[in-house]
Design an enzyme around this catalytic site. Sequence first.
Site, PDB file in Angstrom:
ATOM      1  N   GLU A 234     -73.249  16.379 -61.185  1.00 28.37           N
ATOM      2  CA  GLU A 234     -73.005  14.931 -61.121  1.00 28.37           C
ATOM      3  C   GLU A 234     -74.066  14.152 -60.354  1.00 28.37           C
ATOM      4  O   GLU A 234     -73.746  13.364 -59.468  1.00 28.37           O
ATOM      5  CB  GLU A 234     -71.610  14.679 -60.509  1.00 28.37           C
ATOM      6  CG  GLU A 234     -70.500  15.344 -61.297  1.00 28.37           C
ATOM      7  CD  GLU A 234     -69.119  15.197 -60.655  1.00 28.37           C
ATOM      8  OE1 GLU A 234     -68.999  14.464 -59.664  1.00 28.37           O
ATOM      9  OE2 GLU A 234     -68.169  15.812 -61.165  1.00 28.37           O
TER      10      GLU A 234
ATOM     11  N   ASN B 179     -74.568  20.083 -64.611  1.00 24.89           N
ATOM     12  CA  ASN B 179     -73.195  19.789 -65.046  1.00 24.89           C
ATOM     13  C   ASN B 179     -72.840  18.338 -64.717  1.00 24.89           C
ATOM     14  O   ASN B 179     -73.136  17.866 -63.619  1.00 24.89           O
ATOM     15  CB  ASN B 179     -72.255  20.741 -64.282  1.00 24.89           C
ATOM     16  CG  ASN B 179     -70.824  20.727 -64.778  1.00 24.89           C
ATOM     17  OD1 ASN B 179     -70.584  20.878 -65.978  1.00 24.89           O
ATOM     18  ND2 ASN B 179     -69.869  20.564 -63.876  1.00 24.89           N
TER      19      ASN B 179
ATOM     20  N   HIS C 167     -63.568  15.564 -69.275  1.00 22.97           N
ATOM     21  CA  HIS C 167     -62.268  15.085 -68.778  1.00 22.97           C
ATOM     22  C   HIS C 167     -61.901  13.856 -69.611  1.00 22.97           C
ATOM     23  O   HIS C 167     -62.516  12.802 -69.460  1.00 22.97           O
ATOM     24  CB  HIS C 167     -62.363  14.681 -67.299  1.00 22.97           C
ATOM     25  CG  HIS C 167     -62.639  15.826 -66.386  1.00 22.97           C
ATOM     26  ND1 HIS C 167     -61.708  16.821 -66.143  1.00 22.97           N
ATOM     27  CD2 HIS C 167     -63.712  16.146 -65.645  1.00 22.97           C
ATOM     28  CE1 HIS C 167     -62.220  17.697 -65.296  1.00 22.97           C
ATOM     29  NE2 HIS C 167     -63.442  17.320 -64.976  1.00 22.97           N
TER      30      HIS C 167
ATOM     31  N   GLU D 161     -65.099  21.660 -68.035  1.00 28.49           N
ATOM     32  CA  GLU D 161     -63.915  21.245 -67.258  1.00 28.49           C
ATOM     33  C   GLU D 161     -62.914  20.530 -68.153  1.00 28.49           C
ATOM     34  O   GLU D 161     -62.303  19.532 -67.766  1.00 28.49           O
ATOM     35  CB  GLU D 161     -64.329  20.325 -66.096  1.00 28.49           C
ATOM     36  CG  GLU D 161     -65.349  20.947 -65.177  1.00 28.49           C
ATOM     37  CD  GLU D 161     -65.724  20.075 -63.978  1.00 28.49           C
ATOM     38  OE1 GLU D 161     -64.996  19.107 -63.678  1.00 28.49           O
ATOM     39  OE2 GLU D 161     -66.744  20.379 -63.345  1.00 28.49           O
TER      40      GLU D 161
ATOM     41  N   ASP E 226     -60.090  18.841 -69.990  1.00 27.53           N
ATOM     42  CA  ASP E 226     -58.676  18.490 -69.978  1.00 27.53           C
ATOM     43  C   ASP E 226     -58.521  17.180 -70.733  1.00 27.53           C
ATOM     44  O   ASP E 226     -59.417  16.346 -70.732  1.00 27.53           O
ATOM     45  CB  ASP E 226     -58.036  18.469 -68.577  1.00 27.53           C
ATOM     46  CG  ASP E 226     -58.780  17.672 -67.534  1.00 27.53           C
ATOM     47  OD1 ASP E 226     -59.663  16.875 -67.894  1.00 27.53           O
ATOM     48  OD2 ASP E 226     -58.455  17.835 -66.341  1.00 27.53           O
TER      49      ASP E 226
HETATM   50  O1  G3I Z   1     -56.429  22.257 -49.616  1.00 28.77           O
HETATM   51  C1  G3I Z   1     -56.047  20.978 -49.087  1.00 28.77           C
HETATM   52  C2  G3I Z   1     -54.667  21.056 -48.451  1.00 28.77           C
HETATM   53  O2  G3I Z   1     -54.716  21.935 -47.368  1.00 28.77           O
HETATM   54  C3  G3I Z   1     -54.258  19.636 -48.022  1.00 28.77           C
HETATM   55  O3  G3I Z   1     -52.953  19.679 -47.531  1.00 28.77           O
HETATM   56  C4  G3I Z   1     -54.304  18.693 -49.205  1.00 28.77           C
HETATM   57  C5  G3I Z   1     -53.950  17.265 -48.807  1.00 28.77           C
HETATM   58  O4  G3I Z   1     -54.676  16.303 -49.523  1.00 28.77           O
HETATM   59  O5  G3I Z   1     -55.621  18.707 -49.737  1.00 28.77           O
HETATM   60  C6  G3I Z   1     -56.026  19.967 -50.212  1.00 28.77           C
HETATM   61  O6  G3I Z   1     -57.337  19.873 -50.717  1.00 28.77           O
HETATM   62  C7  G3I Z   1     -57.489  19.210 -51.972  1.00 28.77           C
HETATM   63  C8  G3I Z   1     -58.187  20.183 -52.911  1.00 28.77           C
HETATM   64  O7  G3I Z   1     -58.454  19.525 -54.141  1.00 28.77           O
HETATM   65  C9  G3I Z   1     -57.323  21.417 -53.211  1.00 28.77           C
HETATM   66  O8  G3I Z   1     -56.156  21.056 -53.878  1.00 28.77           O
HETATM   67  C10 G3I Z   1     -58.344  17.988 -51.757  1.00 28.77           C
HETATM   68  O9  G3I Z   1     -57.641  17.030 -50.964  1.00 28.77           O
HETATM   69  C11 G3I Z   1     -58.684  17.380 -53.090  1.00 28.77           C
HETATM   70  O10 G3I Z   1     -59.621  16.326 -52.897  1.00 28.77           O
HETATM   71  C12 G3I Z   1     -59.332  18.428 -54.000  1.00 28.77           C
HETATM   72  O11 G3I Z   1     -59.549  17.845 -55.258  1.00 28.77           O
HETATM   73  C13 G3I Z   1     -60.465  18.533 -56.092  1.00 28.77           C
HETATM   74  C14 G3I Z   1     -61.566  17.582 -56.531  1.00 28.77           C
HETATM   75  O12 G3I Z   1     -62.440  18.251 -57.415  1.00 28.77           O
HETATM   76  C15 G3I Z   1     -62.361  17.064 -55.355  1.00 28.77           C
HETATM   77  O13 G3I Z   1     -63.405  16.274 -55.792  1.00 28.77           O
HETATM   78  C16 G3I Z   1     -59.708  19.044 -57.297  1.00 28.77           C
HETATM   79  O14 G3I Z   1     -58.783  20.063 -56.895  1.00 28.77           O
HETATM   80  C17 G3I Z   1     -60.696  19.612 -58.322  1.00 28.77           C
HETATM   81  O15 G3I Z   1     -60.008  19.870 -59.512  1.00 28.77           O
HETATM   82  C18 G3I Z   1     -61.782  18.612 -58.600  1.00 28.77           C
HETATM   83  O16 G3I Z   1     -62.717  19.181 -59.482  1.00 28.77           O
HETATM   84  C19 G3I Z   1     -63.772  18.339 -59.903  1.00 28.77           C
HETATM   85  C20 G3I Z   1     -64.958  19.233 -60.191  1.00 28.77           C
HETATM   86  O17 G3I Z   1     -65.261  20.013 -59.070  1.00 28.77           O
HETATM   87  C21 G3I Z   1     -66.179  18.407 -60.605  1.00 28.77           C
HETATM   88  N1  G3I Z   1     -65.856  17.531 -61.704  1.00 28.77           N
HETATM   89  C22 G3I Z   1     -64.701  16.682 -61.526  1.00 28.77           C
HETATM   90  C23 G3I Z   1     -63.469  17.538 -61.176  1.00 28.77           C
HETATM   91  C24 G3I Z   1     -62.246  16.686 -61.120  1.00 28.77           C
HETATM   92  O18 G3I Z   1     -62.292  15.768 -60.065  1.00 28.77           O
END
Ligand code: G3I
Length: 452
Positions: free
Chosen positions: A162, A205, A241, A270, A272
């Site tokens: 990105e 990517n 996405h 990715e 969905d």
């Molecule tokens: O693990 C913590 C947990 O301990 C805490 O209680 C909770 C409270 O908010 O947060 C948890 O972490 C989260 C993490 O996902 C695991 O679930 C983060 O807040 C959250 O920001 C994070 O989001 C991820 C996101 O990337 C961050 O940018 C998504 O799971 C993940 O699917 C997403 O993936 C991205 C790709 O890497 C790049 N392309 C876009 C895609 C979708 O956004």
Amino acid sequence: MATSNRSRARVALRTGVASILAAVTVAALSQTAAAADSLGSAAAAKGRYFGAAVAANHLGETAYASTLDREFNQVTPENEMKWDATESTRGSFTFSNADQIVGHALGKGMKVRGHTLVWHSQLPSWVSGLSATDLRSAMNNHITQVMEHYKGDIYAWDVVNEAFQDGGSGARRSSPFQDKLGNGFIEEAFRTARSVDPAAKLCYNDYNTDGVNAKSNAVYAMVKDFKARGVPIDCVGFQSHFNSASPVPSDYQANLQRFADLGVDVQITELDIEGSGTAQATNYGNVVKACLAVSRCTGITVWGVTDKYSWRSSGTPLLFDSNYAAKPAYSAALTALGGSGTPGGGDGSGATCSVSYTTSEAWNDGYNGKVTVTAGSSPITAWSTGVTVPAPQKVVTTWNGSPSWDSGGTVMTVKNAAYNGSLAPGASTSFGFTVQKNGNGAAPVLGACTAS
Ligand code: G3I
């Protein structure tokens, strides 16, 4: 950069265990390959992989792991390889969660995509405070340490993620890397990556680059320039996405093809697609067909196993619903890959079903549960689903279904009764049961529904 002995031993151990497990499971897989039908096996028959993003903390959930293992032959760690997960403190690397996913995947003979080495998001704050010189060395060290740890285990790395802005400018996105190191940071990251693990494919990517637009044109120009100048790049990832605001573009396949024509592999990284029913299924089928029509489209990864844990859960964008029942989108994807369209091969009739749960009545020490069984897009003549009540709850009685029990007495498999197995496409029936809470008020968990 030299790997420490401890780290090398850990990698060797993980790789060794994985290859023993892989050898054991290959035999098992090949016996079922002809009969079993899954996204992974159908994609493999077309020379491609079909994978899912995986979170380490769900691997212990039986339905999650069994759906992953049955259907997919590639994984991408959803968050566990990102900079904030692997090097939250400068120079101190943590790989345990990512190792769990890589070990699981290699043990099942699945490919692993590494995601991601250089990205402006999920970046620890110490990185943005560095001077240009220091940032360059921190970036190269991060790439080196993480790739060294997984050397030989990774099919393809998202080296840079990105780096371009949305909208019509075609400009690079502002980030600590861009702002301090300029455009050259992307090239430098790829050159460093190639020197560390020459066997891994190196990908750029991004999202909103799925059709021909200003952003994908800018990425295209970069890849063309890299190829012309011999900068090592092997593949481009299209995140894909999709939702109503960002639908599958009509020139999706043409866009994949123009990148492939530059001499790189393309991958759907990715995927969905928010929605439900036939509309969602049609979109999934079209995405799969687009990849199959481009010979250098080497595989598809959906961004999660189940709607339950999707980053866009409320948009139900994945192939399995929150009870792990295969959705019409699953059948469409599998059919487009040349498979039968039913999980685990089914009986070839196209029969599928899904289940949902409600508590119909509750009182101090008990409740009545109701499970609705709905046929998929084909008629069915029989159905079966699992129900697990959390201990020490006890099921006292069931109706409108025929239960059998596991040896522990907490998991029942309920098959249709003699009079409610036959359902027209989309039609529903239900069964019920009474549970004694014994102090635990938690709701039961449903297994996947299977139909014939
Ligand atoms: O693990 C913590 C947990 O301990 C805490 O209680 C909770 C409270 O908010 O947060 C948890 O972490 C989260 C993490 O996902 C695991 O679930 C983060 O807040 C959250 O920001 C994070 O989001 C991820 C996101 O990337 C961050 O940018 C998504 O799971 C993940 O699917 C997403 O993936 C991205 C790709 O890497 C790049 N392309 C876009 C895609 C979708 O956004």
